[in-house]
Design an enzyme around this catalytic site. Structure first.
Site, PDB file in Angstrom:
ATOM      1  N   HIS A  34       0.870  -1.187   0.000  1.00  0.00           N
ATOM      2  CA  HIS A  34       0.000   0.000   0.000  1.00  0.00           C
ATOM      3  C   HIS A  34       0.903   1.231   0.000  1.00  0.00           C
ATOM      4  CE1 HIS A  34       1.070   0.138   4.199  1.00  0.00           C
ATOM      5  NE2 HIS A  34       0.536  -1.041   4.412  1.00  0.00           N
ATOM      6  N   HIS A  37       4.067   1.278   2.125  1.00  0.00           N
ATOM      7  CA  HIS A  37       5.238   0.589   1.566  1.00  0.00           C
ATOM      8  C   HIS A  37       5.848   1.415   0.434  1.00  0.00           C
ATOM      9  CE1 HIS A  37       2.795  -3.028   2.915  1.00  0.00           C
ATOM     10  NE2 HIS A  37       3.935  -3.213   3.548  1.00  0.00           N
ATOM     11  N   LYS A 149       4.980   3.341  11.544  1.00  0.00           N
ATOM     12  CA  LYS A 149       3.724   2.750  12.045  1.00  0.00           C
ATOM     13  C   LYS A 149       4.040   1.574  12.969  1.00  0.00           C
ATOM     14  CE  LYS A 149       0.783  -0.007  10.600  1.00  0.00           C
ATOM     15  NZ  LYS A 149       0.496  -1.308  11.235  1.00  0.00           N
ATOM     16  N   ASP A 150       5.052   0.781  12.591  1.00  0.00           N
ATOM     17  CA  ASP A 150       5.485  -0.336  13.435  1.00  0.00           C
ATOM     18  C   ASP A 150       6.700   0.125  14.239  1.00  0.00           C
ATOM     19  OD1 ASP A 150       3.576  -2.305  12.493  1.00  0.00           O
ATOM     20  OD2 ASP A 150       4.635  -2.176  10.599  1.00  0.00           O
ATOM     21  N   MET A 184      -2.094   3.569   7.342  1.00  0.00           N
ATOM     22  CA  MET A 184      -2.184   2.511   6.329  1.00  0.00           C
ATOM     23  C   MET A 184      -1.604   1.214   6.885  1.00  0.00           C
ATOM     24  SD  MET A 184      -2.001   4.011   2.683  1.00  0.00           S
ATOM     25  CE  MET A 184      -2.960   5.475   2.284  1.00  0.00           C
TER      26      MET A 184
HETATM   27  O1  PAF Z   1       6.724  -5.103   8.793  1.00  0.00           O
HETATM   28  C1  PAF Z   1       6.634  -6.149   8.126  1.00  0.00           C
HETATM   29  O2  PAF Z   1       5.947  -6.195   7.107  1.00  0.00           O
HETATM   30  C2  PAF Z   1       7.361  -7.405   8.592  1.00  0.00           C
HETATM   31  O3  PAF Z   1       7.371  -7.499   9.975  1.00  0.00           O
HETATM   32  C3  PAF Z   1       8.787  -7.525   8.015  1.00  0.00           C
HETATM   33  C4  PAF Z   1       9.679  -6.400   8.521  1.00  0.00           C
HETATM   34  C5  PAF Z   1       8.736  -7.524   6.514  1.00  0.00           C
HETATM   35  C6  PAF Z   1       9.420  -8.858   8.464  1.00  0.00           C
HETATM   36  O4  PAF Z   1       8.698  -9.953   8.013  1.00  0.00           O
END
Ligand code: PAF
Length: 280
Positions: A34, A37, A149-150, A184
């Site tokens: 999305h 990314h 976001k993460d 997102m």
């Molecule tokens: O954030 C993500 O999409 C996943 O945790 C990652 C960093 C690709 C690892 O699988």
């Protein structure tokens, strides 16, 4: 754009780039790309000579009963999006090549890996770090890109890179939001239209907190109480946690400062969503 499926071919490509003194930027993803990314890919495109986007739904970071089977997958759509955002290579390994059944070595970040997200999802960060470590070994990137976001994931990966001397720079890119503020996420796809509306409670509670802090509130407890009652009002939501933490180690803080981060995780129906807001 090249599609690379084996570890061996990925290593060769990376080696070739290095021989020609080209910098490699890696954007690790689980697909279902999305705009969040795409902003990582755009940033990598700006910074690096060769942009590699990995697409791998990593079974190691899903617990039993989580959404591994139903996690949205659409390689063709992802391939097109990655290419349009400027990727040179999509690394799309097969699970049986990258996660051997008899594998018994994992990367586990203690402390930070066990709290908040790590408490609700006990082996999650171990799975994330192990796969990201493997991707670093195979792709050999100069820079790797992760989304704010993460936030806890990004911080844990920075810790892993420092602790294990991975030779890669970590860049954290701001959260991309829908027009109404929802962060997102690939999991937004699971939301029904009613749930989609309810999901705004995460962003709005962060906004409430932000307004209180802007008006001078410095006590975490007061802000968190307000967020909890705000979330409670949304019938379709079930709060997992809210916290105000030090953005570098995720320890809870009682006095809010410029380096604090407000974090929230909430279930909307069956979908678990997270969001955060950095105060700086
Ligand atoms: O954030 C993500 O999409 C996943 O945790 C990652 C960093 C690709 C690892 O699988």
């Amino acid at each position: 754009m090249k599609i690379v499926k084996t570890i061996q071919n990925m290593r060769q490509l990376s080696k070739k780039a290095k021989i020609h003194n080209k910098s490699i930027g890696l954007v690790p993803t689980m697909g279902c790309l999305h705009d969040g990314h795409l902003s990582l890919i755009h940033r990598a495109r700006k910074d690096c000579d060769v942009v590699v986007v990995s697409i791998f739904v990593n079974p190691m970071q899903f617990a039993q009963g989580e959404d591994l089977e139903k996690y949205p997958r659409d390689f063709n759509a992802d391939r097109k999006l990655a290419e349009s955002a400027g990727a040179d290579v999509v690394f799309y390994p097969d699970a049986k090549h990258i996660c051997q059944k008899d594998s018994s070595t994992f990367i586990s970040v203690e402390n930070m890996g066990k709290i908040w997200e790590g408490k609700t999802r006990p082996d999650h960060f171990r799975g994330v770090c192990t796969i990201v470590g493997k991707l670093f070994n195979v792709v050999n990137p100069d820079v790797a890109y992760f989304g704010q976001k993460d936030a806890q994931q990004a911080e844990i990966i920075e810790r892993m890179v420092k602790d294990l001397d991975f030779n890669v720079k970590i860049v954290v890119v701001p959260t991309v939001r829908e027009k109404d503020g929802l962060a997102m996420s690939s999991r937004n796809k699971y939301l029904s239209s009613k749930e989609r509306k309810a999901a705004l409670v995460l962003y709005r509670s962060l906004q409430e907190a932000r307004a209180m802090i802007k008006n001078g509130e410095k006590k975490s407890d007061k802000v968190l109480d307000c967020m909890r009652s705000f979330v409670k009002k949304e019938r379709l939501s079930r709060l997992d946690y809210v916290g105000i933490v030090n953005s570098e180690d995720f320890s809870a803080v009682s006095e809010i400062s410029k380096t604090s981060l407000i974090i929230i995780a909430c279930r909307i129906g069956k979908t678990r969503l997270i969001d955060n807001f950095l105060l700086v």
